[in-house]
Design a protein around this motif. Structure first.
Motif, PDB file in Angstrom:
ATOM      1  N   UNK A  33       7.790  -3.994  -1.325  1.00  0.00           N
ATOM      2  CA  UNK A  33       6.684  -4.935  -1.117  1.00  0.00           C
ATOM      3  C   UNK A  33       6.669  -5.426   0.329  1.00  0.00           C
ATOM      4  N   UNK A  34       7.852  -5.768   0.849  1.00  0.00           N
ATOM      5  CA  UNK A  34       7.952  -6.215   2.239  1.00  0.00           C
ATOM      6  C   UNK A  34       7.618  -5.078   3.206  1.00  0.00           C
ATOM      7  N   UNK A  35       8.065  -3.869   2.871  1.00  0.00           N
ATOM      8  CA  UNK A  35       7.791  -2.717   3.731  1.00  0.00           C
ATOM      9  C   UNK A  35       6.288  -2.429   3.802  1.00  0.00           C
ATOM     10  N   UNK A  36       5.597  -2.586   2.685  1.00  0.00           N
ATOM     11  CA  UNK A  36       4.155  -2.346   2.671  1.00  0.00           C
ATOM     12  C   UNK A  36       3.438  -3.381   3.539  1.00  0.00           C
ATOM     13  N   UNK A  37       3.875  -4.633   3.449  1.00  0.00           N
ATOM     14  CA  UNK A  37       3.306  -5.663   4.318  1.00  0.00           C
ATOM     15  C   UNK A  37       3.554  -5.324   5.785  1.00  0.00           C
ATOM     16  N   UNK A  38       4.749  -4.838   6.079  1.00  0.00           N
ATOM     17  CA  UNK A  38       5.107  -4.451   7.448  1.00  0.00           C
ATOM     18  C   UNK A  38       4.181  -3.335   7.931  1.00  0.00           C
ATOM     19  N   UNK A  39       3.992  -2.314   7.093  1.00  0.00           N
ATOM     20  CA  UNK A  39       3.160  -1.168   7.467  1.00  0.00           C
ATOM     21  C   UNK A  39       1.711  -1.581   7.700  1.00  0.00           C
ATOM     22  N   UNK A 139       9.079   5.052  12.215  1.00  0.00           N
ATOM     23  CA  UNK A 139       9.631   5.855  13.315  1.00  0.00           C
ATOM     24  C   UNK A 139       8.507   6.551  14.084  1.00  0.00           C
ATOM     25  N   UNK A 140       7.624   7.227  13.364  1.00  0.00           N
ATOM     26  CA  UNK A 140       6.546   7.975  14.032  1.00  0.00           C
ATOM     27  C   UNK A 140       5.466   7.041  14.575  1.00  0.00           C
ATOM     28  N   UNK A 141       5.271   5.904  13.940  1.00  0.00           N
ATOM     29  CA  UNK A 141       4.304   4.932  14.445  1.00  0.00           C
ATOM     30  C   UNK A 141       4.769   4.361  15.783  1.00  0.00           C
ATOM     31  N   UNK A 142       6.055   4.092  15.893  1.00  0.00           N
ATOM     32  CA  UNK A 142       6.605   3.595  17.154  1.00  0.00           C
ATOM     33  C   UNK A 142       6.434   4.622  18.271  1.00  0.00           C
ATOM     34  N   UNK A 168       1.639   6.541   1.489  1.00  0.00           N
ATOM     35  CA  UNK A 168       1.049   6.799   0.177  1.00  0.00           C
ATOM     36  C   UNK A 168       0.019   5.744  -0.212  1.00  0.00           C
ATOM     37  N   UNK A 169      -0.293   4.844   0.721  1.00  0.00           N
ATOM     38  CA  UNK A 169      -1.311   3.823   0.494  1.00  0.00           C
ATOM     39  C   UNK A 169      -2.628   4.331   1.087  1.00  0.00           C
ATOM     40  N   UNK A 170      -3.680   4.384   0.269  1.00  0.00           N
ATOM     41  CA  UNK A 170      -4.960   4.978   0.697  1.00  0.00           C
ATOM     42  C   UNK A 170      -5.527   4.271   1.918  1.00  0.00           C
ATOM     43  N   UNK A 171      -5.450   2.935   1.939  1.00  0.00           N
ATOM     44  CA  UNK A 171      -6.001   2.184   3.068  1.00  0.00           C
ATOM     45  C   UNK A 171      -5.228   2.476   4.352  1.00  0.00           C
ATOM     46  N   UNK A 172      -3.900   2.615   4.244  1.00  0.00           N
ATOM     47  CA  UNK A 172      -3.091   2.934   5.414  1.00  0.00           C
ATOM     48  C   UNK A 172      -3.398   4.337   5.927  1.00  0.00           C
ATOM     49  N   UNK A 173      -3.593   5.273   5.009  1.00  0.00           N
ATOM     50  CA  UNK A 173      -3.914   6.646   5.416  1.00  0.00           C
ATOM     51  C   UNK A 173      -5.244   6.685   6.160  1.00  0.00           C
TER      52      UNK A 173
END
Length: 613
Positions: A33-39, A139-142, A168-173
């Motif tokens: 949950x925290x990682x998704x918020x971070x992303x 890693x790749x975003x950085x 794997x989140x549609x909005x992030x993709x």
């Protein structure tokens, strides 16, 4: 064991379990949950959640969560908190995930400091196989962010493509794919074609081809549809979002605004007459060069502040389906009082930030906008401490105010500011004050007087300067740069706006500005024009006003050329229009923004410093 003892033990265990069940509730630990918020970029919420979960863990299990909290804090630009969180952490280097998380946290700190080389050094080694997919995406975003700051658009897109494998989140993709598009859209059609090295079905090549197709056929929906369908056959399994593909396939001719009659409102009888002539000539040059098959007419009106509303209404009454102008900010404000405007109107200046009528677009060559881009460029180049040198008067005040405001917004510091008299030929006094040379001299005189003897003395400039921002026209800039060198600031980078360059190559005179960095438009930079540039086609027909006021002539060209693209730019904010004045985009306030091309004087010639690859 006999029966009574068994019963007693059973009751004891049952009571113990009941006691545990009735104790204080423990928050369910869910790092994902925290990682998704971070992303998603919600770093404050992610940080709070990481810290809360860490508090519930045993000390030796807290480290991964605290490392992620430090990364979130660095992303919020709270470097003090990030360093404090990392302080005293016991890293188990035998665990590959902790080693990776430490590198990620350190890279986030380096990125916030704009230490691009350090980010790429920390992330040079590939992440361990089998790492958490959130860590891999980060890693790749950085790496993508680091390449963006270095101006390497191709590598930005390449890293974002790798990042997508772990989302794997549609909005992030979808957001990630828009970022890929925006990175590649900064390149010209020619660059997209030349830099594509891998054949289909390579994913990066597919993106480059798709962006190039969208640019090439941006104003021809039927041909765009055919080209995209052919692209689908060439790249049948490409991961491009269906929304992006359908937005290209579904574009209609009505999206391309082709007004039958355009009214051009310019102040030919005012002090801005020369500017009006250059804009008019560029506008008509584009009209005759790109004349559409359908009949289209241009009606030109002379306006002043006093009669602008009446002439605007008259132009519409006479059949104008689109209005370009006026040029003066006061005149723009006057026509904007009519809500809504009866026809789409492209004002040739930036006058309004609020209460903007739905049909009003704003486009111009704003020195303030250029100054803001200088602030952003120098920040990306890794600098913090600035000094400014601008001419005394309203123009210099507006430019330095725009620069200073943006510079402070993004975290920069201004350690000194000076003005100069633009009518002078010698700028040594304001430059000495700017560099604190005058204070150095005063200290020398005071010490010599105190000791009553001459001392061996070399003036020293202040050492806390990262760069100098100047606002100047060519005559002043040719004097300021050498005088900065004379006063021991030769190693200090100097940045300016496009006003330092006449627009005409003159290496003999401009050699004095060698090393000066500035942003300008493709029209005046011979090696930066896009493939559909009109320069070579209409060069023999460029008017005297067009030669003397080149940038305004180019504004006139783009004011005509961008009309059919406005609906597309409004509907698809990630798209850009390659113009003579720069790579153009439209914001939510319907203001058109130019992306400048960055150059440096080398042997008296402006040489591009970002090749965009």
């Amino acid at each position: 064991m006999n029966a009574p003892i068994k019963i007693i033990l059973f009751l004891f265990i049952s009571l113990g379990l009941a006691s545990c069940a009735s104790g204080p509730a423990v928050m369910k630990l869910n790092p994902d949950e925290a990682e998704l918020l971070f992303a998603r970029g919600e770093y404050q919420k992610a940080d709070a959640l990481f810290l809360d979960m860490a508090q519930q863990m045993r000390p030796y299990k807290r480290t991964p969560l605290l490392l992620r909290a430090a990364a979130a804090e660095a992303s919020m630009k709270n470097l003090a908190a990030a360093k404090q969180t990392l302080q005293g952490l016991q890293i188990n280097y035998a665990k590959t995930d902790q080693r990776l998380l430490l590198r990620l946290a350190q890279a986030h700190i380096a990125l916030t400091k704009r230490q691009i080389d350090q980010v790429l050094k920390l992330l040079d080694a590939p992440p361990p196989v089998g790492s958490n997919h959130f860590y891999l995406a980060d890693y790749y975003d950085l790496r993508a962010d680091a390449f963006t700051l270095s101006g390497n658009r191709i590598e930005t897109a390449r890293e974002l493509i790798k990042r997508e494998r772990y989302l794997d989140d549609a909005a992030l993709i979808h957001a990630n794919q828009e970022d890929i598009w925006q990175a590649l859209a900064m390149l010209t059609e020619q660059a997209l074609m030349q830099l594509r090295t891998d054949p289909p079905p390579n994913v990066l090549s597919g993106w480059m081809d798709l962006v190039r197709i969208a640019k090439t056929y941006q104003l021809r929906p039927a041909m765009l549809r055919q080209a995209v369908q052919q692209w689908q056959h060439t790249y049948p399994h490409h991961p491009a979002d269906r929304q992006i593909i359908e937005s290209l396939l579904n574009r209609q001719q009505q999206d391309v605004s082709l007004p039958k009659q355009i009214a051009l409102l310019l102040p030919f009888s005012s002090k801005f007459a020369k500017a009006a002539e250059a804009i008019r000539d560029g506008f008509l040059g584009a009209y005759y060069a790109r004349r559409i098959k359908n009949r289209q007419s241009i009606h030109i009106y002379d306006v002043t502040n006093n009669d602008v509303t009446a002439i605007y209404q008259r132009a519409i009454a006479e059949g104008a389906g689109f209005v370009v102008g006026p040029l003066d900010k006061t005149a723009i404000a006057r026509i904007a009082t009519h809500h809504p405007l009866p026809v789409p109107t492209l004002a040739l200046n930036y006058s309004l930030n609020d209460n903007i009528p739905a049909n009003l677009y704003q486009f111009g060559l704003s020195p303030e906008e250029e100054a803001r881009q200088v602030a952003e460029r120098t920040w990306f180049d890794g600098y913090v401490n600035a000094v400014t040198l601008v001419p005394a008067g309203p123009w210099g005040s507006r430019v330095v105010q725009a620069f200073s405001q943006r510079w402070r917004e993004i975290g920069g510091k201004i350690v000194n500011q000076e003005t100069y008299n633009p009518a002078n030929k010698d700028f040594s006094r304001p430059i000495q004050r700017l560099l604190n040379i005058d204070q150095s001299k005063r200290r020398y005189r005071s010490l010599s007087s105190l000791l009553n003897r001459k001392l061996k003395y070399t003036p020293r400039r202040r050492q806390d300067i990262d760069f100098v921002f100047i606002a100047a026209y060519p005559r002043q800039a040719r004097q300021i740069r050498p005088q900065l060198k004379f006063y021991r600031a030769s190693s200090v980078p100097v940045y300016g706006t496009s006003h330092v360059f006449t627009g005409n190559l003159n290496p003999a005179r401009d050699r004095d500005m060698d090393g000066l960095i500035f942003g300008d438009m493709p029209w005046v930079l011979t090696d930066s024009r896009h493939p559909r540039s009109l320069r070579s086609k209409i060069e023999p027909q460029i008017s005297r006003a067009g030669h003397s006021l080149q940038r305004l002539y180019a504004l006139g060209i783009d004011a005509y050329d961008i009309i059919p693209a406005l609906n597309t730019l409004k509907k698809y904010p990630y798209e850009r229009f390659d113009g003579e004045t720069g790579s153009l985009s439209l914001d939510l306030k319907q203001q058109i923004h130019r992306q400048l091309t960055w150059v440096k004087f080398v042997n008296g010639r402006p040489v591009r410093i970002d090749q965009g690859i």
